[in-house]
Design a protein around this motif. Structure first.
Motif, mmCIF file in Angstrom:
data_model
loop_
_atom_site.group_PDB
_atom_site.id
_atom_site.type_symbol
_atom_site.label_atom_id
_atom_site.label_comp_id
_atom_site.label_asym_id
_atom_site.label_seq_id
_atom_site.Cartn_x
_atom_site.Cartn_y
_atom_site.Cartn_z
ATOM 1 N N ASP A 151 14.889 -5.356 11.403
ATOM 2 C CA ASP A 151 14.165 -5.100 12.650
ATOM 3 C C ASP A 151 13.922 -3.615 12.807
ATOM 4 N N GLU A 152 12.655 -3.228 12.965
ATOM 5 C CA GLU A 152 12.364 -1.802 13.166
ATOM 6 C C GLU A 152 12.372 -1.539 14.665
ATOM 7 N N ASN A 153 13.582 -1.509 15.225
ATOM 8 C CA ASN A 153 13.656 -1.408 16.685
ATOM 9 C C ASN A 153 14.070 -0.018 17.167
ATOM 10 N N TYR B 91 -3.320 12.451 14.646
ATOM 11 C CA TYR B 91 -2.634 12.798 13.388
ATOM 12 C C TYR B 91 -1.815 11.611 12.895
ATOM 13 N N PHE B 92 -1.712 11.524 11.591
ATOM 14 C CA PHE B 92 -0.785 10.581 10.979
ATOM 15 C C PHE B 92 0.543 11.298 10.802
ATOM 16 N N GLN B 93 1.618 10.607 11.090
ATOM 17 C CA GLN B 93 2.941 11.156 10.758
ATOM 18 C C GLN B 93 3.627 10.252 9.754
ATOM 19 N N GLY C 285 -7.942 2.784 0.549
ATOM 20 C CA GLY C 285 -6.819 2.960 1.457
ATOM 21 C C GLY C 285 -6.442 1.700 2.212
ATOM 22 N N PHE C 286 -5.862 1.880 3.392
ATOM 23 C CA PHE C 286 -5.375 0.744 4.180
ATOM 24 C C PHE C 286 -5.248 1.167 5.641
ATOM 25 N N GLY C 287 -4.860 0.207 6.471
ATOM 26 C CA GLY C 287 -4.576 0.501 7.884
ATOM 27 C C GLY C 287 -5.727 1.212 8.582
ATOM 28 N N TYR C 288 -5.430 2.364 9.147
ATOM 29 C CA TYR C 288 -6.397 3.108 9.961
ATOM 30 C C TYR C 288 -7.270 4.069 9.138
ATOM 31 N N ASP C 289 -7.144 4.034 7.833
ATOM 32 C CA ASP C 289 -7.898 4.979 6.989
ATOM 33 C C ASP C 289 -9.407 4.989 7.282
ATOM 34 N N PRO C 290 -10.056 3.827 7.519
ATOM 35 C CA PRO C 290 -11.518 3.851 7.719
ATOM 36 C C PRO C 290 -11.984 4.553 8.994
ATOM 37 N N ASN D 81 0.827 -1.213 0.000
ATOM 38 C CA ASN D 81 0.000 0.000 0.000
ATOM 39 C C ASN D 81 0.860 1.262 0.000
ATOM 40 N N LYS D 82 1.924 1.230 0.805
ATOM 41 C CA LYS D 82 2.838 2.377 0.790
ATOM 42 C C LYS D 82 3.494 2.518 -0.580
ATOM 43 N N LEU D 83 3.870 1.384 -1.162
ATOM 44 C CA LEU D 83 4.518 1.410 -2.478
ATOM 45 C C LEU D 83 3.570 1.996 -3.526
ATOM 46 N N ASP E 197 9.795 4.854 4.151
ATOM 47 C CA ASP E 197 8.748 5.609 4.852
ATOM 48 C C ASP E 197 8.489 4.898 6.161
ATOM 49 N N ASP E 198 8.595 5.605 7.272
ATOM 50 C CA ASP E 198 8.088 5.052 8.523
ATOM 51 C C ASP E 198 6.964 5.966 8.977
ATOM 52 N N SER E 199 5.856 5.370 9.299
ATOM 53 C CA SER E 199 4.682 6.195 9.555
ATOM 54 C C SER E 199 3.818 5.581 10.632
ATOM 55 N N GLY E 200 2.839 6.334 11.085
ATOM 56 C CA GLY E 200 1.948 5.805 12.107
ATOM 57 C C GLY E 200 0.917 6.829 12.510
ATOM 58 N N GLU F 253 -7.408 12.145 -3.884
ATOM 59 C CA GLU F 253 -7.790 13.056 -2.792
ATOM 60 C C GLU F 253 -6.940 12.804 -1.554
ATOM 61 N N LYS F 254 -6.746 11.534 -1.230
ATOM 62 C CA LYS F 254 -5.932 11.220 -0.043
ATOM 63 C C LYS F 254 -4.500 11.728 -0.232
ATOM 64 N N ASN F 255 -3.899 11.451 -1.387
ATOM 65 C CA ASN F 255 -2.497 11.842 -1.605
ATOM 66 C C ASN F 255 -2.300 13.357 -1.537
ATOM 67 N N HIS G 235 4.441 2.297 16.969
ATOM 68 C CA HIS G 235 4.033 0.890 17.055
ATOM 69 C C HIS G 235 2.767 0.603 16.245
ATOM 70 N N SER G 236 2.365 1.528 15.388
ATOM 71 C CA SER G 236 1.084 1.395 14.676
ATOM 72 C C SER G 236 0.935 0.078 13.921
ATOM 73 N N ALA G 237 2.033 -0.407 13.332
ATOM 74 C CA ALA G 237 1.935 -1.638 12.541
ATOM 75 C C ALA G 237 1.719 -2.861 13.428
ATOM 76 N N SER H 270 -2.467 13.941 2.439
ATOM 77 C CA SER H 270 -1.924 12.976 3.412
ATOM 78 C C SER H 270 -0.506 13.332 3.859
ATOM 79 N N HIS H 271 -0.150 12.794 5.013
ATOM 80 C CA HIS H 271 1.197 12.827 5.574
ATOM 81 C C HIS H 271 2.209 12.287 4.552
ATOM 82 N N ARG H 272 1.866 11.214 3.860
ATOM 83 C CA ARG H 272 2.807 10.599 2.908
ATOM 84 C C ARG H 272 2.960 11.494 1.671
ATOM 85 N N GLY H 273 1.844 12.051 1.212
ATOM 86 C CA GLY H 273 1.914 12.955 0.060
ATOM 87 C C GLY H 273 2.825 14.134 0.366
HETATM 88 P P1 IMP Z 1 5.506 1.050 9.518
HETATM 89 O O1 IMP Z 1 5.837 2.408 8.952
HETATM 90 O O2 IMP Z 1 5.935 -0.055 8.613
HETATM 91 O O3 IMP Z 1 5.980 0.893 10.921
HETATM 92 O O4 IMP Z 1 3.927 0.891 9.546
HETATM 93 C C1 IMP Z 1 3.105 1.972 9.683
HETATM 94 C C2 IMP Z 1 1.685 1.538 10.060
HETATM 95 O O5 IMP Z 1 0.971 2.743 10.347
HETATM 96 C C3 IMP Z 1 0.942 0.870 8.923
HETATM 97 O O6 IMP Z 1 1.046 -0.517 8.969
HETATM 98 C C4 IMP Z 1 -0.488 1.351 9.162
HETATM 99 O O7 IMP Z 1 -1.123 0.536 10.128
HETATM 100 C C5 IMP Z 1 -0.296 2.726 9.753
HETATM 101 N N1 IMP Z 1 -0.322 3.739 8.675
HETATM 102 C C6 IMP Z 1 0.706 4.448 8.158
HETATM 103 N N2 IMP Z 1 0.299 5.251 7.171
HETATM 104 C C7 IMP Z 1 -1.019 5.039 7.051
HETATM 105 C C8 IMP Z 1 -1.994 5.572 6.165
HETATM 106 O O8 IMP Z 1 -1.732 6.373 5.258
HETATM 107 N N3 IMP Z 1 -3.252 5.117 6.352
HETATM 108 C C9 IMP Z 1 -3.598 4.222 7.323
HETATM 109 N N4 IMP Z 1 -2.712 3.672 8.141
HETATM 110 C C10 IMP Z 1 -1.421 4.083 8.011
#
Ligand code: IMP
Length: 191
Positions: free
Chosen positions: A40-42, A113-115, A146-151, A11-13, A68-71, A167-169, A84-86, A172-175
């Motif tokens: 390891d994402e430690n 917020y998403f970072q 989308g994916f993850g916490y989007d809903p 999804n990130k890709l 990309d590391d996000s959460g 619209e999301k991009n 620890h979102s993942a 969004s934090h990633r955009g």
């Molecule tokens: P990591 O960056 O691989 O540690 O994983 C980040 C985790 O944060 C993802 O597996 C999602 O659960 C959540 N996350 C990050 N970005 C998004 C997003 O754009 N939408 C929804 N969930 C996200």
């Protein structure tokens, strides 16, 4: 210009390709570039973890790499799940768990917020950039994109899963973080 994204998250890709390809940057997956690693994402911060992932792939492919590391950081949960979102819940159950933990939290305290922190490495060195997207946690899952916490993440009354990917991009934090990465590539490579 071709760059490698250090991720095993499809999804990130996909989102990174949607954002960077129109800017003239072709994004190879780490598999396409021959790097089958899952470090390891430690780290303790988004930046630590983004650099760990980018470096692990750069050491193999020796071409420009970003990760990309996000959460999701929720005020009422003291910033959790954050880095620890993942790993917050079994895959596919993160939204349900979050809604459960938030069930008694009043509307005015549901800010979140998403970072996204992007780390990049190439022969000129490495760096990081971060961006966020501020919204609030809803009361039910809505939308199927989308994916993850989007809903459960509301932005101006709609969840990210109810938006098209364009619209999301846009918001969004990633955009935002990847558009900052593009500026670095423009400076370094005129791209
Ligand atoms: P990591 O960056 O691989 O540690 O994983 C980040 C985790 O944060 C993802 O597996 C999602 O659960 C959540 N996350 C990050 N970005 C998004 C997003 O754009 N939408 C929804 N969930 C996200």
């Amino acid at each position: 210009m071709k760059v490698v994204m250090a991720t095993n998250n499809q999804n990130k890709l996909r989102e990174a390709r949607e954002i960077l390809l129109p800017l003239g940057i072709e994004v190879l997956s780490q598999q396409e570039a021959g790097a089958n690693v899952e470090p390891d994402e430690n780290g303790e911060t988004f930046a630590d973890n983004a650099l760990i992932k980018a470096k692990a792939v750069y050491d193999i492919v020796k071409m420009p790499v970003f990760a990309d590391d996000s959460g999701l950081c929720v005020d009422a949960l003291g910033g959790a799940p954050g880095v620890h979102s993942a790993r917050y819940a079994p895959k596919g159950e993160e939204c349900r768990k979050l809604l459960r933990e938030m069930q008694n939290v009043p509307d005015e305290s549901r800010r979140a917020y998403f970072q996204c922190t992007v780390a990049y490495i190439d022969e000129n060195g490495s760096g990081t950039m971060s961006a966020s997207c501020v919204g609030k946690i809803g009361y039910e899952e809505r939308g199927t994109n989308g994916f993850g916490y989007d809903p459960v993440f509301l932005y101006n009354g709609r969840t990210l899963a109810e938006m098209s990917s364009e619209e999301k991009n846009e918001i969004s934090h990633r955009g935002a973080a990847l558009r900052l990465l593009y500026e670095v590539y423009q400076e370094r490579y005129g791209k």
